[in-house]
Design a protein around this motif. Sequence first.
Motif, mmCIF file in Angstrom:
data_model
loop_
_atom_site.group_PDB
_atom_site.id
_atom_site.type_symbol
_atom_site.label_atom_id
_atom_site.label_comp_id
_atom_site.label_asym_id
_atom_site.label_seq_id
_atom_site.Cartn_x
_atom_site.Cartn_y
_atom_site.Cartn_z
ATOM 1 N N ARG A 6 18.888 57.781 0.609
ATOM 2 C CA ARG A 6 19.590 56.545 0.906
ATOM 3 C C ARG A 6 19.524 56.216 2.403
ATOM 4 O O ARG A 6 19.405 55.050 2.795
ATOM 5 C CB ARG A 6 21.058 56.644 0.446
ATOM 6 C CG ARG A 6 21.907 55.423 0.733
ATOM 7 C CD ARG A 6 21.391 54.190 -0.005
ATOM 8 N NE ARG A 6 21.876 52.950 0.545
ATOM 9 C CZ ARG A 6 22.641 52.078 -0.110
ATOM 10 N NH1 ARG A 6 22.999 52.297 -1.352
ATOM 11 N NH2 ARG A 6 23.021 50.955 0.459
ATOM 12 N N ALA A 7 19.598 57.257 3.251
ATOM 13 C CA ALA A 7 19.523 57.029 4.697
ATOM 14 C C ALA A 7 18.163 56.426 5.084
ATOM 15 O O ALA A 7 18.092 55.530 5.930
ATOM 16 C CB ALA A 7 19.778 58.329 5.459
ATOM 17 N N LEU A 8 17.094 56.913 4.466
ATOM 18 C CA LEU A 8 15.768 56.351 4.739
ATOM 19 C C LEU A 8 15.718 54.882 4.302
ATOM 20 O O LEU A 8 15.207 54.013 5.017
ATOM 21 C CB LEU A 8 14.687 57.153 4.009
ATOM 22 C CG LEU A 8 14.489 58.590 4.510
ATOM 23 C CD1 LEU A 8 13.663 59.395 3.512
ATOM 24 C CD2 LEU A 8 13.808 58.599 5.880
ATOM 25 N N LEU A 44 21.468 61.787 -0.260
ATOM 26 C CA LEU A 44 21.976 61.238 1.000
ATOM 27 C C LEU A 44 20.827 60.848 1.927
ATOM 28 O O LEU A 44 20.839 59.768 2.538
ATOM 29 C CB LEU A 44 22.890 62.262 1.687
ATOM 30 C CG LEU A 44 23.707 61.753 2.868
ATOM 31 C CD1 LEU A 44 24.801 60.799 2.405
ATOM 32 C CD2 LEU A 44 24.329 62.913 3.654
ATOM 33 N N VAL A 45 19.835 61.716 2.031
ATOM 34 C CA VAL A 45 18.709 61.436 2.927
ATOM 35 C C VAL A 45 17.853 60.296 2.373
ATOM 36 O O VAL A 45 17.388 59.432 3.132
ATOM 37 C CB VAL A 45 17.877 62.709 3.168
ATOM 38 C CG1 VAL A 45 16.601 62.388 3.934
ATOM 39 C CG2 VAL A 45 18.709 63.743 3.932
ATOM 40 N N ASP A 81 18.265 52.826 3.988
ATOM 41 C CA ASP A 81 19.103 52.060 4.924
ATOM 42 C C ASP A 81 18.375 51.807 6.243
ATOM 43 O O ASP A 81 18.420 50.707 6.790
ATOM 44 C CB ASP A 81 20.400 52.822 5.248
ATOM 45 C CG ASP A 81 21.373 52.839 4.079
ATOM 46 O OD1 ASP A 81 21.154 52.105 3.101
ATOM 47 O OD2 ASP A 81 22.354 53.604 4.151
ATOM 48 N N ALA A 82 17.729 52.838 6.760
ATOM 49 C CA ALA A 82 17.089 52.721 8.070
ATOM 50 C C ALA A 82 15.960 51.685 8.045
ATOM 51 O O ALA A 82 15.636 51.090 9.069
ATOM 52 C CB ALA A 82 16.550 54.076 8.524
ATOM 53 N N GLU A 118 11.898 69.830 5.123
ATOM 54 C CA GLU A 118 13.102 70.397 4.521
ATOM 55 C C GLU A 118 14.168 69.316 4.458
ATOM 56 O O GLU A 118 14.403 68.622 5.435
ATOM 57 C CB GLU A 118 13.610 71.564 5.362
ATOM 58 C CG GLU A 118 12.700 72.786 5.304
ATOM 59 C CD GLU A 118 13.033 73.795 6.388
ATOM 60 O OE1 GLU A 118 14.224 73.917 6.735
ATOM 61 O OE2 GLU A 118 12.093 74.435 6.896
#
Lengths: 195, 195
Positions: A153-155, A150-151, A157-158, A144
């Motif tokens: 991009r977060a992946l 946002l998620v 970035d990480a 989910e």
Amino acid sequence: MTDGALTPEQILTAAEEALRRYGPAKATVVDVARALKVSHGSVYRHFPSKAALREAVTERWLEQAHSSLLAAVKADGPALTRLRKWFTVLFEAKRTKALSDPELFATYLVLVGESSDVIERHVQGLVGQIEQILLDGVAQKQFEVDDLPLVARALFDAMNRFHDPAYAHEWAQPGINDAFHAVWALLERALSARP
Amino acid sequence: MTDGALTPEQILTAAEEALRRYGPAKATVVDVARALKVSHGSVYRHFPSKAALREAVTERWLEQAHSSLLAAVKADGPALTRLRKWFTVLFEAKRTKALSDPELFATYLVLVGESSDVIERHVQGLVGQIEQILLDGVAQKQFEVDDLPLVARALFDAMNRFHDPAYAHEWAQPGINDAFHAVWALLERALSARP
């Protein structure tokens, strides 16, 4: 060569060769035209300025890995597996470019630094591919995700250490693959977790 | 000033000032001695070489944030809360340094680039602090971690965009705090997940 036969692709290849030979500070459109045995006007017919030509060379270079990344995006199978594959392909492509021809890689870092638009478009394209895979994962009820962009991009970035050229000097270090898998394992666990 | 009163701390402060004024390429031990009104021999009594002095200045600069980070390490409360606090403090400290005095920040990036040992020790110190918090979280049964050093480093890597000076140019962008929280949310979820 007659001008009629001149393709943008040939110009880009000659421009890359000129950049490699003379360096980003010195390579000119005249060098490119000379190598192709055409007038510099013929080059300008395809690329209106030196800056436009350099941007096009940079974009082509950045997108060399895109076809194999797109294969991971379009593949069948569980979204998580495809996402891991996507990051693996991205890392491999960047690492190969950095290690196989470090001089050309350094040249491109200069070019990329000149054009924040090009890099911004590049990153947005990549993050868009992650979003595609996430979307499939949500449809497959594998995970989910509230805010897809946002998620995604977060992946991205990480995983910076494994695709951002700022870390290229670490990509030949022993343990770098373990480090990749350790970060990926956290992200996979985060995505698989039931809230 | 008489040599007897000269402390290493005063020399480091004068050296930072010389670096700021003359730049990393030009600052010399003589500049430092002159500012302190001592002989350069007095400086060498504390720091055996220019390189040793520059390393010490760099280390002090890197460790300025350490006391507030240590407070997060030693705080009471749930390990996850402390870890989020730790990364928040780290980001704030780096961002403040980068934005409040960009010229000095750029100077230090040159110094850090000169000494991979210093940066390596710095990173290991930081990752060691993460390990400490993780260890407490395991003891509190907040989460399970198999390989503490590997996972600590993976968390540090995953947050690179929010502490590595390579990203300093992004730290004033709108949305950077949302990006921080998006990556942290993934990591928190990964750590909290029951396997």
